[in-house]
Design a protein around this motif. Structure first.
Motif, PDB file in Angstrom:
ATOM      1  N   SER A   1      54.096  71.460  67.006  1.00 52.44           N
ATOM      2  CA  SER A   1      54.786  72.356  67.627  1.00 52.44           C
ATOM      3  C   SER A   1      56.165  72.970  66.732  1.00 52.44           C
ATOM      4  N   LEU A   2      56.173  74.022  66.417  1.00 51.99           N
ATOM      5  CA  LEU A   2      57.233  74.632  65.536  1.00 51.99           C
ATOM      6  C   LEU A   2      58.163  75.742  66.354  1.00 51.99           C
ATOM      7  N   LYS A   3      59.105  75.712  66.067  1.00 54.47           N
ATOM      8  CA  LYS A   3      60.034  76.937  66.619  1.00 54.47           C
ATOM      9  C   LYS A   3      60.142  78.090  65.640  1.00 54.47           C
ATOM     10  N   VAL A   4      59.646  79.058  66.046  1.00 53.36           N
ATOM     11  CA  VAL A   4      59.323  80.235  65.187  1.00 53.36           C
ATOM     12  C   VAL A   4      60.138  81.711  65.515  1.00 53.36           C
ATOM     13  N   ALA A   5      60.804  82.132  64.658  1.00 53.16           N
ATOM     14  CA  ALA A   5      61.587  83.360  64.839  1.00 53.16           C
ATOM     15  C   ALA A   5      60.617  84.540  64.792  1.00 53.16           C
ATOM     16  N   VAL A   6      60.532  85.442  65.446  1.00 55.06           N
ATOM     17  CA  VAL A   6      59.703  86.687  65.509  1.00 55.06           C
ATOM     18  C   VAL A   6      60.512  87.851  65.360  1.00 55.06           C
ATOM     19  N   ILE A   7      60.640  88.728  64.480  1.00 54.32           N
ATOM     20  CA  ILE A   7      61.433  89.865  64.296  1.00 54.32           C
ATOM     21  C   ILE A   7      60.721  91.107  64.752  1.00 54.32           C
ATOM     22  N   GLY A   8      61.169  91.566  65.971  1.00 60.72           N
ATOM     23  CA  GLY A   8      60.636  92.767  66.910  1.00 60.72           C
ATOM     24  C   GLY A   8      59.764  92.370  68.035  1.00 60.72           C
ATOM     25  N   ALA A   9      60.079  93.371  69.009  1.00 58.07           N
ATOM     26  CA  ALA A   9      59.290  92.999  70.318  1.00 58.07           C
ATOM     27  C   ALA A   9      58.353  94.360  70.538  1.00 58.07           C
ATOM     28  N   GLY A  10      57.735  94.746  69.310  1.00 63.62           N
ATOM     29  CA  GLY A  10      56.876  95.592  69.531  1.00 63.62           C
ATOM     30  C   GLY A  10      55.554  95.289  69.888  1.00 63.62           C
ATOM     31  N   ALA A  11      54.507  96.024  69.486  1.00 66.13           N
ATOM     32  CA  ALA A  11      53.137  95.795  69.773  1.00 66.13           C
ATOM     33  C   ALA A  11      52.702  94.346  68.789  1.00 66.13           C
TER      34      ALA A  11
ATOM     35  N   LYS B   1      46.617 103.225  58.711  1.00 64.41           N
ATOM     36  CA  LYS B   1      45.399 103.981  58.934  1.00 64.41           C
ATOM     37  C   LYS B   1      44.442 103.023  59.437  1.00 64.41           C
ATOM     38  N   VAL B   2      44.798 102.215  60.586  1.00 62.06           N
ATOM     39  CA  VAL B   2      43.794 101.429  61.352  1.00 62.06           C
ATOM     40  C   VAL B   2      44.072 101.346  62.918  1.00 62.06           C
ATOM     41  N   VAL B   3      43.274 100.769  63.435  1.00 61.58           N
ATOM     42  CA  VAL B   3      43.316 100.463  65.069  1.00 61.58           C
ATOM     43  C   VAL B   3      44.164  99.433  65.191  1.00 61.58           C
ATOM     44  N   PRO B   4      45.441  99.414  65.321  1.00 64.53           N
ATOM     45  CA  PRO B   4      46.588  98.559  64.978  1.00 64.53           C
ATOM     46  C   PRO B   4      46.405  97.254  66.180  1.00 64.53           C
ATOM     47  N   PHE B   5      46.369  97.233  67.311  1.00 65.25           N
ATOM     48  CA  PHE B   5      46.659  96.071  68.251  1.00 65.25           C
ATOM     49  C   PHE B   5      45.906  95.156  68.018  1.00 65.25           C
ATOM     50  N   ALA B   6      44.473  95.174  67.826  1.00 61.64           N
ATOM     51  CA  ALA B   6      43.495  94.075  67.845  1.00 61.64           C
ATOM     52  C   ALA B   6      43.985  93.523  66.466  1.00 61.64           C
ATOM     53  N   GLN B   7      44.001  94.253  65.410  1.00 66.06           N
ATOM     54  CA  GLN B   7      44.329  93.608  64.147  1.00 66.06           C
ATOM     55  C   GLN B   7      45.591  92.877  64.063  1.00 66.06           C
ATOM     56  N   TYR B   8      46.485  93.323  64.832  1.00 65.11           N
ATOM     57  CA  TYR B   8      47.945  92.582  65.006  1.00 65.11           C
ATOM     58  C   TYR B   8      47.372  91.160  65.450  1.00 65.11           C
ATOM     59  N   GLU B   9      46.685  91.102  66.727  1.00 64.97           N
ATOM     60  CA  GLU B   9      46.149  90.164  67.177  1.00 64.97           C
ATOM     61  C   GLU B   9      45.655  89.094  66.421  1.00 64.97           C
ATOM     62  N   LEU B  10      44.730  89.469  65.397  1.00 60.09           N
ATOM     63  CA  LEU B  10      43.879  88.752  64.678  1.00 60.09           C
ATOM     64  C   LEU B  10      44.911  88.088  63.552  1.00 60.09           C
ATOM     65  N   GLN B  11      45.782  88.733  63.070  1.00 59.61           N
ATOM     66  CA  GLN B  11      46.899  88.584  62.052  1.00 59.61           C
ATOM     67  C   GLN B  11      47.528  87.373  62.715  1.00 59.61           C
ATOM     68  N   ALA B  12      48.077  87.660  63.847  1.00 62.34           N
ATOM     69  CA  ALA B  12      48.984  86.669  64.377  1.00 62.34           C
ATOM     70  C   ALA B  12      48.335  85.231  64.719  1.00 62.34           C
TER      71      ALA B  12
END
Length: 528
Positions: free
Chosen positions: A53-63, A394-405
């Protein structure tokens, strides 16, 4: 708090700006510890794997930032999201505020304060809401806008609902933009760094006490790339008497009533804004190097649009002191009131400007190529402790963000592994070489288009055998939306030729327990 001496070999120090809720500008310091994790590939047969379990900083609270935090929690990590605004949603949070007010005589670059949002009041999505959704949170419920190609407020409401459904707000420090990330060498002695007077806290509240800097094991950058306008340099700009405006600062069409407007750039924003302005403007000239529909000529003799007052032209070759604009090919239009640049945005990471590893920058941005990045995500020199979500366009973003994350979170917990640094650098070099062979400009390095589906499948496979690829109705719906847009650009948002795809999306939403009234309504009323 993690002890610096126990983490090796590198750490990140981040300076963040405290909440602007009192007259004095407060600052606090936060260490982002970047442990150089030795990850081990997860076994593919269900046997135990190493997790931490790691403590992780995330920059940005968008999608991107929201789904990244959700995936980190699913892996047992502890995210802390730093959001410069006061709400979730990132670029989807609309504001009337602009960097150059409509009607002002100010020139490009005159803004004193940056505005993050590029939303304009009348914006509707150029993708159906079903395909925009995350994989397990269907975008089928209405928050007041029942249109399938909905307005920006509906997307913001969807993201707020996502944050609430997964209890993410408690991990967010609002009104806290990150100012810098600075690596610290391995073996740094443990020490507490304190803010000057206050430190930001969770939710919308601000702290009123000094706080020791927490240490983070990794940083994930999710700051988006639709806020720093990209503008071409056109001869004569300095002497041109009219207004020079980027679409980033466009909100409504009323200020353009009766004007002659030149819009440079014919991607989604340029096409939509030119039509919206044409409802009140005298004449609109839409300019581009190439067009979304090959059947559209580089220049049109006959105007088009609802009022038949839009012309297509090549890009301007010169602006003139008398208010004229000359286009490529030699044609000219006189008495131009406004030149609007719908020319896209630059990748911008100001908090990394002074960040070095062994004297070298971790990433550089050259002609909109963020380099070097393995699979658009990991800089090899710091992987996996620094990563980026949401760079492809030039992508469908939200699902791709999910896979990257999901991939990042699993790498951090050692469920899956990354290749060695040499392998990653070789892969990046081969990728750039392929782009060069295909004649792809450097500025299009992160433009995926139809290649996004192969990339998404790769990400799903990299996450492990329990992650299934995106269902086929998604790329099919994306293609139909694009084909319909090119065929009937004026009305594509309100017609839909594929009832079968709607049924597939509705069936998936039903399996996930989501309401499907949007699909049913649209299928009955607009399928042609």
């Amino acid at each position: 708090m993690h002890v610096a001496a126990q983490r090796s070999p590198r750490f990140f120090l981040s300076k963040v700006l405290g909440p602007r809720i009192v007259p004095t500008e407060y600052r606090s310091l936060v260490i982002f510890g970047a442990q150089k994790l030795t990850t081990r590939a997860a076994t593919m047969n269900g046997r135990d794997h190493t997790t931490e379990s790691l403590k992780v900083a995330v920059i940005g609270a968008g999608a991107a930032g929201l789904v990244t935090a959700r995936e980190l929690r699913r892996e047992g990590h502890e995210p802390v999201i730093f959001e410069q605004g006061s709400k979730v949603g990132g670029v989807w949070v609309y504001t009337d505020k602009v960097e150059e007010p409509h009607g002002a005589s100010s020139r490009i670059g005159a803004a004193e304060e940056r505005v993050h949002s590029s939303m304009y009041a009348g914006l509707r999505t150029n993708l159906p809401r079903e395909v925009m959704s995350y994989t397990d949170f269907p975008f089928t419920r209405s928050w007041g806008d029942t249109r399938r190609f909905c307005g920006h407020a509906e997307v913001e409401a969807y993201l707020e609902a996502f944050a609430a459904a997964f209890d993410l707000e408690k991990y967010i420090r609002f009104n806290t933009p990150v100012l810098s990330l600075t690596p610290c060498e391995a073996g740094s002695p443990p020490r507490a760094r304190l803010g000057s007077d206050t430190a930001p806290t969770n939710g919308h509240q601000a702290g009123h006490q000094r706080e020791a800097m927490p240490v983070f094991d990794a940083v994930i950058v999710c700051n988006g790339h639709y806020s720093d306008p990209r503008r071409p340099d056109i001869p004569g700009m300095a002497e041109f008497p009219g207004r020079l405006l980027h679409s980033h600062s466009y909100r409504r069409n009323e200020p353009f009533e009766g004007m002659t407007v030149v819009v440079i750039g014919a991607s989604a924003s340029g096409e939509d804004i030119s039509r919206e302005i044409a409802h009140v403007a005298d004449k609109v000239y839409l300019c581009a190097r190439s067009w979304q529909n090959p059947a559209w000529a580089a220049e049109t003799v006959e105007p088009f649009g609802a009022r038949r007052n839009i012309w297509r032209r090549g890009v301007p070759s010169r602006l003139h002191p008398d208010g004229g604009v000359t286009f490529q090919g030699g044609k000219r239009v006189d008495a131009v009131d406004v030149v609007m640049f719908a020319t896209g945005y630059c990748y911008s990471f100001p908090f990394l400007a002074d960040t070095r590893i062994d004297g070298a920058e971790i990433v550089t941005v050259e002609d909109n190529r963020v380099s070097p990045l393995y699979k658009h995500i990991f800089p090899p020199s710091t992987a996996p402790t620094l990563s980026f979500v949401g760079l492809p366009w030039k992508v469908v973003p939200f699902a791709q963000y999910e896979l990257q994350a999901k991939w990042i979170a699993r790498v951090l917990s050692a469920r899956v592994s990354l290749p060695g640094q040499r392998h990653m650098l070789a892969d990046i070099s081969a990728f750039y070489a392929d782009l060069d062979k295909e004649g792809v400009p450097k500025r299009h390095t992160h433009m995926l288009g139809d290649k996004q589906w192969e990339y998404n499948d790769w990400l799903a496979a990299a996450c492990g055998p329990d992650v299934t690829p995106l269902p086929q109705w998604r790329p099919k719906m994306y293609k139909v939306a694009g084909d319909t847009k090119r065929a009937v650009p004026e009305t594509y948002r309100d017609v839909w030729p594929e009832a079968e795809l709607l049924a597939e999306a509705a069936a998936e939403a039903s399996r996930l327990g989501a309401p499907v009234e949007i699909q049913n309504q649209i299928a009955k009323t607009t399928v042609v």
